[in-house]
Design an enzyme around this catalytic site. Structure first.
Site, PDB file in Angstrom:
ATOM      1  N   CYS A   1       0.829  -1.210   0.000  1.00  0.00           N
ATOM      2  CA  CYS A   1       0.000   0.000   0.000  1.00  0.00           C
ATOM      3  C   CYS A   1       0.860   1.255   0.000  1.00  0.00           C
ATOM      4  O   CYS A   1       1.342   1.687   1.051  1.00  0.00           O
ATOM      5  CB  CYS A   1      -0.934  -0.018   1.215  1.00  0.00           C
ATOM      6  SG  CYS A   1      -1.942   1.459   1.330  1.00  0.00           S
TER       7      CYS A   1
ATOM      8  N   CYS B   1      -0.463   4.104   2.130  1.00  0.00           N
ATOM      9  CA  CYS B   1      -0.287   3.923   3.574  1.00  0.00           C
ATOM     10  C   CYS B   1       1.160   4.192   3.973  1.00  0.00           C
ATOM     11  O   CYS B   1       1.421   4.791   5.008  1.00  0.00           O
ATOM     12  CB  CYS B   1      -0.626   2.490   3.998  1.00  0.00           C
ATOM     13  SG  CYS B   1      -2.080   1.808   3.236  1.00  0.00           S
ATOM     14  N   ASP B   2       2.095   3.705   3.173  1.00  0.00           N
ATOM     15  CA  ASP B   2       3.489   3.640   3.633  1.00  0.00           C
ATOM     16  C   ASP B   2       4.461   4.541   2.879  1.00  0.00           C
ATOM     17  O   ASP B   2       5.618   4.673   3.296  1.00  0.00           O
ATOM     18  CB  ASP B   2       3.990   2.182   3.532  1.00  0.00           C
ATOM     19  CG  ASP B   2       3.145   1.252   4.386  1.00  0.00           C
ATOM     20  OD1 ASP B   2       2.670   1.705   5.439  1.00  0.00           O
ATOM     21  OD2 ASP B   2       2.959   0.090   4.005  1.00  0.00           O
TER      22      ASP B   2
END
Ligand code: NAP
Length: 308
Positions: free
Chosen positions: A132, A135-136
């Protein structure tokens, strides 16, 4: 005892809830511990109709949830741990603890990212390996990154990651991308993105953190090491249907088979979104099939007079 339970809180589940709630079916939507589905892990959605300037994925899901709540959808946060579809009412166990019964059921459990299946991948997930970018990506400012895959997801992730990373190498197993032309053009024009063609990741290197990838060129058969700080795997998704195995007809990849709209092989159980879609897999097609499932469920309940 409910008229209608919907499992899943992506575009399919929430659209089904909007339609079912407006049809006075008082649906219960089980949204899982991670609400909102795959769009909560994406950035800007440019192709969802109605948003001429685009909309962020998480924002779109928040709006859909609010719309479903406005018409009286009841939400339950938890994971369905077992289902019994052998007889009606259908029985669902939530988090192994309590049971919910329903006359009709819509399955909108979506799909999950496929891992590469390498031994070090699991160990280093969260330590440089991710599925992701949204997300990261933030954790990789000024770093060297690898994205694996040649589809829209891979190029979307690669393009997004250039906001943070110094370089992004897309590792693809062929010499042609599967991604749409617009995504290809965008990635090709991006100076931070380069491609390792005809290549697969053989191993992920690093003890506590990712320090590189060992690539194998499938044409020459040679292996080489590429130093990097993070590896984003974007090689597609598999349907979240383990719970229903043996109870519903599925294809060989585990996608639920539907006919006559959203009907599954069990009367009263309907499927919508990525869990039954091997072809389109778009937010808008998921939402469309969620609408269809709600209408199908409503007609089923009317015909069986199970409506409470
Ligand atoms: P996808 O289209 O199935 O692409 C998967 C990619 O990963 C392919 O290039 C495939 O290679 C490669 N791959 C598969 N298994 C592999 C393995 N074991 N090792 C190495 N490479 C592997 O999946 P996706 O990119 O997630 O897209 C899924 C759907 O969502 C598509 O319909 C896509 O259009 C849509 N989507 C749209 C957008 C957008 O419009 N903004 C964004 C993301 C996704 P091959 O090409 O050789 O098969």
């Amino acid at each position: 005892m409910h008229n209608l339970v919907i499992i899943g809180s992506g575009p399919a589940g929430l659209t089904a809830a909007i339609y079912a709630a407006r049809a006075n079916l008082s649906p219960l939507l089980i949204e899982g511990w991670q609400s909102g589905g795959q769009l909560t892990t994406t950035t800007e959605v440019e192709n969802y109709p109605g948003f001429s300037k685009g909309i962020m994925g998480p924002e779109l899901m928040k709006e859909m949830r609010g719309q479903a709540a406005r018409f009286g959808t009841e939400f339950l946060t938890g994971d369905v741990s077992a289902v019994d579809l052998a007889r009606r009412p259908f029985r669902l166990t939530i988090d192994g603890e309590h049971t919910v019964e329903t006359a009709a059921l819509i399955l909108a459990t979506g799909a999950s990212a496929i891992p590469l299946g390498l031994p070090n991948e699991r160990r280093l997930t969260g330590h440089g390996v991710s599925t992701c970018a949204t997300c990261d990506g933030y954790f990789f400012r000024g770093k060297e990154l690898v994205v694996v895959g040649g589809g829209d997801s891979a190029l979307e992730e690669a393009t997004f990651l250039t906001k943070f990373a110094r370089t992004v190498t897309v590792v693809h197993r062929r010499d042609k991308l599967r991604a749409s032309k617009i995504m290809q053009d965008r990635a090709m024009k991006n100076e931070k993105i380069s491609f390792a063609w005809n290549s697969v990741v053989e191993d992920i290197l690093g003890t506590d953190l990712v320090i590189g990838a060992r690539l194998k060129n499938l044409v020459t058969g040679t292996s080489s090491e590429l130093a990097c700080d993070g590896i984003f795997v974007a090689i597609g998704h598999r349907p979240n249907t383990d719970l229903f195995k043996g109870q519903l007809a599925m294809d060989e990849k585990g996608y639920i088979l539907t006919s006559q709209g959203t009907a599954t092989s069990v009367a009263g159980v309907f499927a919508a979104g990525d869990v039954q879609d091997t072809k389109y897999r778009q937010a808008i097609t998921a939402a469309g099939s969620g609408c269809m499932a709600a209408i199908d469920a409503e007609r089923f309940l009317e015909s069986t007079l199970h409506h409470l």
